[in-house]
Design a protein around this motif. Structure first.
Motif, PDB file in Angstrom:
ATOM      1  N   ASP A 130       0.789  -1.238   0.000  1.00 19.39           N
ATOM      2  CA  ASP A 130       0.000   0.000   0.000  1.00 19.39           C
ATOM      3  C   ASP A 130       0.822   1.291   0.000  1.00 19.39           C
ATOM      4  O   ASP A 130       0.648   2.142  -0.845  1.00 19.39           O
ATOM      5  N   LYS A 131       1.728   1.406   0.967  1.00 16.11           N
ATOM      6  CA  LYS A 131       2.460   2.670   1.115  1.00 16.11           C
ATOM      7  C   LYS A 131       3.376   2.917  -0.064  1.00 16.11           C
ATOM      8  O   LYS A 131       3.458   4.021  -0.590  1.00 16.11           O
ATOM      9  N   LYS A 132       4.074   1.850  -0.484  1.00 17.38           N
ATOM     10  CA  LYS A 132       5.002   1.986  -1.613  1.00 17.38           C
ATOM     11  C   LYS A 132       4.229   2.259  -2.897  1.00 17.38           C
ATOM     12  O   LYS A 132       4.673   3.027  -3.751  1.00 17.38           O
ATOM     13  N   LEU A 133       3.073   1.611  -3.036  1.00 18.68           N
ATOM     14  CA  LEU A 133       2.258   1.803  -4.229  1.00 18.68           C
ATOM     15  C   LEU A 133       1.743   3.243  -4.276  1.00 18.68           C
ATOM     16  O   LEU A 133       1.775   3.891  -5.326  1.00 18.68           O
ATOM     17  N   ALA A 134       1.292   3.753  -3.141  1.00 22.57           N
ATOM     18  CA  ALA A 134       0.792   5.132  -3.089  1.00 22.57           C
ATOM     19  C   ALA A 134       1.910   6.106  -3.470  1.00 22.57           C
ATOM     20  O   ALA A 134       1.699   7.056  -4.224  1.00 22.57           O
ATOM     21  N   ALA A 135       3.116   5.847  -2.975  1.00 24.02           N
ATOM     22  CA  ALA A 135       4.253   6.718  -3.287  1.00 24.02           C
ATOM     23  C   ALA A 135       4.599   6.617  -4.770  1.00 24.02           C
ATOM     24  O   ALA A 135       4.892   7.618  -5.425  1.00 24.02           O
ATOM     25  N   PHE A 136       4.540   5.406  -5.304  1.00 24.63           N
ATOM     26  CA  PHE A 136       4.827   5.196  -6.728  1.00 24.63           C
ATOM     27  C   PHE A 136       3.846   5.998  -7.593  1.00 24.63           C
ATOM     28  O   PHE A 136       4.240   6.700  -8.522  1.00 24.63           O
ATOM     29  N   ARG A 137       2.552   5.895  -7.254  1.00 24.79           N
ATOM     30  CA  ARG A 137       1.535   6.633  -8.013  1.00 24.79           C
ATOM     31  C   ARG A 137       1.764   8.131  -7.914  1.00 24.79           C
ATOM     32  O   ARG A 137       1.710   8.842  -8.905  1.00 24.79           O
ATOM     33  N   ASN A 138       1.998   8.579  -6.711  1.00 26.77           N
ATOM     34  CA  ASN A 138       2.188  10.007  -6.463  1.00 26.77           C
ATOM     35  C   ASN A 138       3.350  10.562  -7.298  1.00 26.77           C
ATOM     36  O   ASN A 138       3.288  11.664  -7.827  1.00 26.77           O
ATOM     37  N   GLN A 139       4.378   9.759  -7.456  1.00 30.48           N
ATOM     38  CA  GLN A 139       5.593  10.193  -8.143  1.00 30.48           C
ATOM     39  C   GLN A 139       5.523  10.040  -9.669  1.00 30.48           C
ATOM     40  O   GLN A 139       6.036  10.870 -10.393  1.00 30.48           O
ATOM     41  N   HIS A 140       4.886   8.968 -10.135  1.00 25.39           N
ATOM     42  CA  HIS A 140       5.004   8.630 -11.562  1.00 25.39           C
ATOM     43  C   HIS A 140       3.735   8.826 -12.389  1.00 25.39           C
ATOM     44  O   HIS A 140       3.788   8.782 -13.608  1.00 25.39           O
ATOM     45  N   ILE A 141       2.579   8.964 -11.725  1.00 24.69           N
ATOM     46  CA  ILE A 141       1.324   8.866 -12.460  1.00 24.69           C
ATOM     47  C   ILE A 141       0.399  10.026 -12.143  1.00 24.69           C
ATOM     48  O   ILE A 141       0.277  10.433 -10.990  1.00 24.69           O
ATOM     49  N   GLY A 142      -0.232  10.559 -13.202  1.00 24.99           N
ATOM     50  CA  GLY A 142      -1.281  11.555 -13.015  1.00 24.99           C
ATOM     51  C   GLY A 142      -2.608  10.981 -13.486  1.00 24.99           C
ATOM     52  O   GLY A 142      -2.635  10.201 -14.436  1.00 24.99           O
ATOM     53  N   PHE A 143      -3.679  11.364 -12.807  1.00 22.27           N
ATOM     54  CA  PHE A 143      -5.006  10.843 -13.163  1.00 22.27           C
ATOM     55  C   PHE A 143      -5.964  11.988 -13.498  1.00 22.27           C
ATOM     56  O   PHE A 143      -6.013  12.991 -12.790  1.00 22.27           O
ATOM     57  N   VAL A 144      -6.749  11.777 -14.558  1.00 29.12           N
ATOM     58  CA  VAL A 144      -7.866  12.688 -14.845  1.00 29.12           C
ATOM     59  C   VAL A 144      -9.096  11.814 -15.082  1.00 29.12           C
ATOM     60  O   VAL A 144      -9.064  10.921 -15.933  1.00 29.12           O
ATOM     61  N   PHE A 145     -10.152  12.072 -14.321  1.00 30.38           N
ATOM     62  CA  PHE A 145     -11.344  11.238 -14.418  1.00 30.38           C
ATOM     63  C   PHE A 145     -12.475  12.003 -15.112  1.00 30.38           C
ATOM     64  O   PHE A 145     -12.395  13.207 -15.323  1.00 30.38           O
ATOM     65  N   GLN A 146     -13.551  11.286 -15.406  1.00 25.56           N
ATOM     66  CA  GLN A 146     -14.699  11.921 -16.066  1.00 25.56           C
ATOM     67  C   GLN A 146     -15.290  13.005 -15.177  1.00 25.56           C
ATOM     68  O   GLN A 146     -15.628  14.088 -15.630  1.00 25.56           O
ATOM     69  N   PHE A 147     -15.461  12.683 -13.909  1.00 20.15           N
ATOM     70  CA  PHE A 147     -15.917  13.672 -12.946  1.00 20.15           C
ATOM     71  C   PHE A 147     -14.656  14.081 -12.201  1.00 20.15           C
ATOM     72  O   PHE A 147     -13.979  13.233 -11.615  1.00 20.15           O
ATOM     73  N   HIS A 148     -14.340  15.349 -12.311  1.00 17.50           N
ATOM     74  CA  HIS A 148     -13.006  15.845 -11.952  1.00 17.50           C
ATOM     75  C   HIS A 148     -12.501  15.412 -10.589  1.00 17.50           C
ATOM     76  O   HIS A 148     -11.322  15.310 -10.360  1.00 17.50           O
ATOM     77  N   GLN A 149     -13.413  15.158  -9.635  1.00 11.58           N
ATOM     78  CA  GLN A 149     -13.033  14.734  -8.285  1.00 11.58           C
ATOM     79  C   GLN A 149     -12.092  15.715  -7.597  1.00 11.58           C
ATOM     80  O   GLN A 149     -11.143  15.321  -6.914  1.00 11.58           O
TER      81      GLN A 149
END
Ligand SMILES: Nc1ncnc2c1ncn2[C@@H]1O[C@H](COP(=O)(O)OP(=O)(O)OP(=O)(O)O)[C@@H](O)[C@H]1O
Ligand SMILES: [Mg+2]
Length: 220
Positions: free
Chosen positions: A73-92
């Motif tokens: 969990d923690k490492k995955l969250a850090a990985f996402r935070n560092q490497h990935i951006g998300f844009v969804f249909q409803f901006h959230q």
């Protein structure tokens, strides 16, 4: 940038993805299209680490040469935070925070310096043409403006890839066109990579590559 091999996904006996292979390079804008229920969101969620594929021996996924499958969990969250951006249909976006604050949150989570983060957020707002809305809350922004804030939020940590699921699904034609042009401007100026699930044919046809999903397989 992204290399995926034999991505399968089964939901209680229903095999939604039947073995997808993908290779996406830096600076590419790739559209994932196909009929409703084809598995587009499922595939996007897996290659963006929000979900996991069936853990069969042949499966592999690499983003920036790192395999996210199996990260805790923690490492995955850090990985996402560092490497990935998300844009969804409803901006959230978070309703109680301003546009500027919403954009900065992922960078604060990454422990970046407040002054530098705010400077970059304002630069992004300028680039997206909404600097004058920095202190508006989401409810004080139009749909198109909210979606641009969501794009800025996705970009604040300079991710390798931005994943978007129907980013313009909720916008009028003009706002959708503006948003799409923005993706290509970001690609041209910063070599930003985008993987976008869309039912919008104009966007799909503008993309460098169109991946067509049908019944859990990629078809040409
Ligand atoms: N968590 C889940 N549990 C069970 N079945 C699911 C789950 N998520 C998706 N499915 C099923 O997987 C299939 C593919 O769904 P998915 O959301 O990937 O489709 P899609 O191509 O994104 O469709 P749309 O264009 O309508 O958004 C559908 O049959 C759906 O019902
Ligand atoms: Mg979907």
């Amino acid at each position: 940038m992204i290399v995926a091999k034999n991505i399968q996904k089964t939901f209680s006996n229903h095999k939604v993805l039947k073995g997808i292979d993908l290779h996406i390079k830096q600076g590419e804008v790739v559209a994932i299209v196909g009929p409703s229920g084809a598995g587009k969101t499922t595939l996007l969620q897996i290659i963006s680490t929000l979900d996991i594929p069936d853990l069969i021996p042949e499966v592999s996924l690499k983003i920036n040469n790192i395999s996210p499958i199996g990260l805790k969990d923690k490492k995955l969250a850090a990985f996402r935070n560092q490497h990935i951006g998300f844009v969804f249909q409803f901006h959230q976006l978070l309703p109680e925070f301003t546009a500027l604050e919403n954009i900065c949150i992922p960078a604060y989570i990454a422990n970046k310096k407040k002054a530098e983060v705010q400077k970059r957020a304002l630069e992004l707002l300028s680039f997206l043409g909404i600097k004058n809305k920095a202190h508006n809350k989401p409810s004080q922004l139009s749909g198109g403006e909210q979606q641009r804030v969501a794009v800025a939020r996705a970009l604040i940590n300079q991710p390798a890839i931005v994943f978007a699921d129907e980013p313009s699904g909720n916008l009028d034609t003009q706002s959708a066109d503006n948003l799409h042009q923005l993706f290509f401007k970001l690609r041209d100026e910063f070599r930003q990579t985008f993987v976008i699930v869309t039912h919008n044919e104009t966007l799909a046809n503008m993309a460098d590559r169109k991946l067509v999903l049908k019944d859990g397989n990629l078809v040409l």
